[in-house]
Design a protein around this motif. Structure first.
Motif, mmCIF file in Angstrom:
data_model
loop_
_atom_site.group_PDB
_atom_site.id
_atom_site.type_symbol
_atom_site.label_atom_id
_atom_site.label_comp_id
_atom_site.label_asym_id
_atom_site.label_seq_id
_atom_site.Cartn_x
_atom_site.Cartn_y
_atom_site.Cartn_z
ATOM 1 N N LEU A 37 2.886 5.824 -3.225
ATOM 2 C CA LEU A 37 3.966 6.602 -3.826
ATOM 3 C C LEU A 37 3.862 6.670 -5.343
ATOM 4 C CD1 LEU A 37 7.020 5.388 -1.705
ATOM 5 C CD2 LEU A 37 6.018 7.667 -1.703
ATOM 6 N N LEU A 38 3.233 5.675 -5.962
ATOM 7 C CA LEU A 38 3.197 5.608 -7.421
ATOM 8 C C LEU A 38 1.879 6.087 -8.013
ATOM 9 C CD1 LEU A 38 4.933 2.153 -8.043
ATOM 10 C CD2 LEU A 38 5.962 4.433 -8.018
ATOM 11 N N ASP A 39 0.802 6.043 -7.238
ATOM 12 C CA ASP A 39 -0.510 6.417 -7.760
ATOM 13 C C ASP A 39 -0.795 7.875 -7.401
ATOM 14 O OD1 ASP A 39 -3.941 5.266 -7.268
ATOM 15 O OD2 ASP A 39 -2.993 6.417 -8.867
ATOM 16 N N TYR A 40 -0.346 8.792 -8.234
ATOM 17 C CA TYR A 40 -0.546 10.213 -7.984
ATOM 18 C C TYR A 40 -0.897 10.898 -9.299
ATOM 19 C CZ TYR A 40 4.299 10.131 -9.681
ATOM 20 O OH TYR A 40 5.422 9.899 -10.418
ATOM 21 N N ARG A 41 -1.527 12.061 -9.185
ATOM 22 C CA ARG A 41 -1.879 12.811 -10.396
ATOM 23 C C ARG A 41 -0.625 13.471 -10.969
ATOM 24 N NH1 ARG A 41 -2.878 18.300 -9.925
ATOM 25 N NH2 ARG A 41 -2.567 19.205 -7.852
ATOM 26 N N TYR A 42 -0.616 13.625 -12.275
ATOM 27 C CA TYR A 42 0.577 14.082 -12.995
ATOM 28 C C TYR A 42 0.202 15.328 -13.796
ATOM 29 C CZ TYR A 42 5.033 13.230 -15.461
ATOM 30 O OH TYR A 42 6.296 13.313 -15.965
ATOM 31 N N PRO A 43 0.151 16.503 -13.166
ATOM 32 C CA PRO A 43 -0.305 17.716 -13.866
ATOM 33 C C PRO A 43 0.686 18.153 -14.940
ATOM 34 C CG PRO A 43 0.520 18.259 -11.689
ATOM 35 C CD PRO A 43 0.503 16.765 -11.768
ATOM 36 N N ASP A 44 0.210 18.991 -15.832
ATOM 37 C CA ASP A 44 1.033 19.435 -16.968
ATOM 38 C C ASP A 44 2.241 20.227 -16.504
ATOM 39 O OD1 ASP A 44 -1.908 20.055 -19.017
ATOM 40 O OD2 ASP A 44 -0.750 18.229 -18.665
ATOM 41 N N ALA A 45 2.076 21.033 -15.434
ATOM 42 C CA ALA A 45 3.199 21.848 -14.967
ATOM 43 C C ALA A 45 4.372 20.976 -14.540
ATOM 44 C CB ALA A 45 2.752 22.734 -13.811
ATOM 45 N N ILE A 46 4.085 19.848 -13.891
ATOM 46 C CA ILE A 46 5.152 18.935 -13.461
ATOM 47 C C ILE A 46 5.652 18.113 -14.648
ATOM 48 C CG2 ILE A 46 5.745 17.116 -11.817
ATOM 49 C CD1 ILE A 46 5.081 19.824 -10.554
ATOM 50 N N HIS A 47 4.738 17.766 -15.558
ATOM 51 C CA HIS A 47 5.132 16.994 -16.739
ATOM 52 C C HIS A 47 6.111 17.779 -17.598
ATOM 53 C CE1 HIS A 47 4.676 15.368 -20.859
ATOM 54 N NE2 HIS A 47 4.545 14.204 -20.248
ATOM 55 N N ASN A 48 5.933 19.093 -17.668
ATOM 56 C CA ASN A 48 6.854 19.911 -18.454
ATOM 57 C C ASN A 48 8.249 19.946 -17.825
ATOM 58 O OD1 ASN A 48 4.794 20.512 -20.248
ATOM 59 N ND2 ASN A 48 4.182 22.363 -19.151
ATOM 60 N N ASP A 105 0.985 17.318 -2.586
ATOM 61 C CA ASP A 105 0.093 16.536 -3.454
ATOM 62 C C ASP A 105 0.400 15.054 -3.447
ATOM 63 O OD1 ASP A 105 -0.287 19.056 -6.098
ATOM 64 O OD2 ASP A 105 -0.987 18.938 -4.035
ATOM 65 N N VAL A 106 1.688 14.676 -3.333
ATOM 66 C CA VAL A 106 2.047 13.258 -3.427
ATOM 67 C C VAL A 106 2.195 12.635 -2.034
ATOM 68 C CG1 VAL A 106 3.731 11.599 -4.308
ATOM 69 C CG2 VAL A 106 3.176 13.644 -5.647
ATOM 70 N N ASN A 123 0.824 -1.214 0.000
ATOM 71 C CA ASN A 123 0.000 0.000 0.000
ATOM 72 C C ASN A 123 0.858 1.264 0.000
ATOM 73 O OD1 ASN A 123 -2.320 -1.525 0.004
ATOM 74 N ND2 ASN A 123 -2.570 -1.459 2.218
ATOM 75 N N ILE A 124 1.995 1.217 0.689
ATOM 76 C CA ILE A 124 2.903 2.372 0.675
ATOM 77 C C ILE A 124 3.460 2.586 -0.725
ATOM 78 C CG2 ILE A 124 5.113 3.233 1.535
ATOM 79 C CD1 ILE A 124 4.489 1.896 4.197
ATOM 80 N N VAL A 125 3.839 1.485 -1.385
ATOM 81 C CA VAL A 125 4.335 1.594 -2.761
ATOM 82 C C VAL A 125 3.253 2.161 -3.669
ATOM 83 C CG1 VAL A 125 5.200 0.296 -4.733
ATOM 84 C CG2 VAL A 125 5.992 -0.275 -2.428
ATOM 85 N N ARG A 126 2.023 1.680 -3.509
ATOM 86 C CA ARG A 126 0.919 2.179 -4.329
ATOM 87 C C ARG A 126 0.663 3.660 -4.056
ATOM 88 N NH1 ARG A 126 -3.063 -0.988 -2.604
ATOM 89 N NH2 ARG A 126 -2.661 -2.652 -4.089
ATOM 90 N N THR A 136 -5.130 8.581 2.953
ATOM 91 C CA THR A 136 -5.223 7.516 1.956
ATOM 92 C C THR A 136 -5.563 6.195 2.640
ATOM 93 O OG1 THR A 136 -3.514 8.655 0.675
ATOM 94 C CG2 THR A 136 -4.026 6.394 0.061
ATOM 95 N N GLU A 137 -6.553 5.495 2.110
ATOM 96 C CA GLU A 137 -6.978 4.211 2.673
ATOM 97 C C GLU A 137 -7.069 3.172 1.565
ATOM 98 O OE1 GLU A 137 -10.597 4.827 4.778
ATOM 99 O OE2 GLU A 137 -9.588 5.359 6.654
ATOM 100 N N PHE A 138 -6.662 1.937 1.902
ATOM 101 C CA PHE A 138 -6.756 0.814 0.973
ATOM 102 C C PHE A 138 -7.417 -0.355 1.696
ATOM 103 C CE2 PHE A 138 -4.214 2.726 -2.274
ATOM 104 C CZ PHE A 138 -3.246 3.461 -1.623
ATOM 105 N N LEU A 139 -8.240 -1.094 0.959
ATOM 106 C CA LEU A 139 -8.842 -2.296 1.540
ATOM 107 C C LEU A 139 -7.769 -3.374 1.674
ATOM 108 C CD1 LEU A 139 -12.374 -2.696 -0.068
ATOM 109 C CD2 LEU A 139 -11.805 -2.164 2.302
ATOM 110 N N THR A 140 -7.620 -3.897 2.884
ATOM 111 C CA THR A 140 -6.551 -4.847 3.178
ATOM 112 C C THR A 140 -7.125 -6.003 3.988
ATOM 113 O OG1 THR A 140 -4.942 -3.059 3.221
ATOM 114 C CG2 THR A 140 -4.289 -5.129 4.243
#
Length: 513
Positions: free
Chosen positions: A27-38, A102-103, A22-25, A111-115
């Protein structure tokens, strides 16, 4: 149906394995806005930068500084950006706030995950929290700390006692470089335990209803292994390191051996680290006692009804007795009114039995709509609550109009007595302030540009509706940021004719224009 015994044994503590996933998820499941993508077009590179920030926060907070602000992270990203594909396009300030808020903090939302929980044999929500913030300083939670150590070396080295044992074994083999690393890790772990205890107590003060006894046992059990046996072992290792350092000094003075200076320097630092660890252990064990007392006091206070009506002896007893005059004989009845039998309302009288009775009709009355006052009263109650919530938000923005920084206690202190009594009804003021703080940040500029579909709330607090209803000139700030303060404050308000004392968590409000 419960699991078979062999499956139950195989899946024992399965939630601990899923916590890592869940910690890995997270860290990896975040929104990727255009400002950061640039700035960083490759998302895989951005993953590396995010974990690098976690490592930096760990080293910064567990090192000599023991503090890490957003500005420190900006400096780190400025230095780290030289290895990125497009270093000239990196805005360290924007990137630092994006990674931290944001991340790593998920925009202030837990953040919660079913476990799968092996103890209850059911799928329960497991929360993941990577960063804690206190007065603008960030530090890792226990989960993030253990994740970083496990991701570096997946062994039992995380255990405090095992780390101490490895240091002893490295010393016995004259491997002073690895022994020095183990001593540094020992200091890091003891400091992280201290931070986790402070964070646990802070979370108890914020909302003890969300703290389970298992979480308390987890924090306290980590300290139980630091008692007399650990003191004895560390003292023995320290004495051995001192004797070895003295022996190497004599050997070096005699001219035998050319590469002893490095080993002597490592031994001296090991001795210092062990001394620091022992001192931190003493502090930690003392804090464990105070933590248990504070936790017990918070539970006791939480389950005590503190807003009951207190009887004023002078006002409620003595004053009416003085006004009785000749009727003082009824004093006993007045004092013991609570022991009187209740007087039931008379629904029938003798005359009603002899009055003409209505005729019985075989036809059933037509069913219609029951128009009662209940619906009308409910609508009025909803309207009152909406107006009260709107007034709290309006007064908050009026107070913030000409300020850049203030605390909630200062805002509450500015309210008039009558206003305070009104906004505190049904705990409106404390609940709204807590809701605003849980958002961490209000981006008013983004809210103005967004398209709104505002719906009249049903008596609950709805920030968007309140912002629409207050004068728009009050919404001049671009952003409002809330910072946690490790303190509470109290004030008195008159509610329902009684003086009630209300306690609130204080926090700092930063107004960015």
């Amino acid at each position: 149906m419960p699991l078979r015994s062999e499956l139950k044994e195989m899946l024992s503590d399965f939630e601990k394995r899923m916590k890592f996933i869940n910690i890995v998820r997270c860290l990896l499941d975040y929104r990727y806005p255009d400002a950061i993508h640039n700035m960083i077009p490759d998302r895989q590179i951005l993953d590396n930068v995010i974990v690098a920030v976690l490592v930096y926060i760990k080293d910064r907070t567990l090192g000599t500084e023991q503090t890490c602000t957003l500005r420190d992270i900006e400096h780190f990203l400025e230095d780290f950006s030289v290895v990125l594909p497009q270093p000239e396009q990196i805005d360290a300030g924007v990137l630092a706030r994006y990674i931290v808020v944001d991340v790593l903090q998920n925009g202030g939302i837990l953040t919660e995950f079913l476990t799968f929980n092996s103890k209850t044999e059911s799928f329960d929500p497991m929360s993941v929290r990577l960063l804690n913030e206190e007065k603008g300083n960030y530090h890792l939670t226990d989960d993030a700390f253990d994740f970083l150590f496990r991701s570096k070396e997946i062994e039992t080295e995380l255990d405090y006692s095992v780390t101490r044992f490895r240091m002893k074994e490295y010393m016995r083999r004259d491997n002073y470089a690895d022994a020095l690393d183990a001593s540094r890790e020992l200091v890091s772990r003891i400091r992280n335990m201290k931070i986790s205890m402070d964070d646990f107590l802070l979370r108890c003060r914020e909302n003890i209803a969300k703290i389970t006894i298992d979480q308390y046992e987890t924090v306290v059990s980590r300290i139980r292994s630091l008692l007399e046996s650990e003191y004895k072992e560390l003292t023995e290792i320290q004495d051995e390191a001192k004797s070895r350092e003295e022996f190497l000094e004599k050997v070096q003075l005699s001219g035998v051996g050319d590469d002893l200076q490095k080993n002597r320097a490592a031994l001296r630092e090991i001795i210092q680290n062990i001394t620091l660890t022992i001192e931190e252990q003493r502090i930690l064990i003392n804090k464990k006692t105070s933590l248990a007392e504070s936790y017990e006091a918070l539970i006791r206070d939480n389950f005590t009804v503190d807003q009951f009506q207190r009887m004023n002896f002078e006002k409620d007893i003595l004053s009416p007795l003085r006004q009785m005059g000749d009727k003082l004989g009824d004093a006993a009845k007045f004092l013991l009114f609570m022991l009187e039998k209740p007087a039931f309302a008379k629904q029938f009288s003798v005359e009603s039995f002899y009055a003409p009775q209505g005729k019985l009709n075989d036809q059933e009355a037509e069913l219609g709509i029951d128009l009662t006052e209940e619906d009308t009263d409910q609508e009025q109650l909803i309207e009152i609550r909406n107006i009260r919530n709107r007034n709290v938000v309006r007064k908050f923005f009026e107070f913030a109009r000409d300020k850049r920084q203030f605390t909630v206690s200062e805002f509450v202190g500015s309210l008039r007595v009558l206003d305070l009594a009104e906004v505190c009804k049904e705990n409106a003021l404390p609940n709204i302030m807590l809701s605003l703080f849980s958002m961490q940040e209000l981006d008013l500029e983004d809210w103005k540009q967004a398209e709104h579909f505002t719906v009249l709330p049903n008596g609950e607090f709805e920030l968007s509706w309140c912002l629409e209803e207050i004068p728009q000139e009050l919404l001049d700030p671009k952003r409002i940021v809330f910072h946690k303060l490790d303190r509470t404050f109290g004030f008195t308000a008159e509610l329902e004719g009684q003086q009630r004392k209300i306690a609130m968590t204080d926090f700092e409000v930063e107004v960015i224009r």
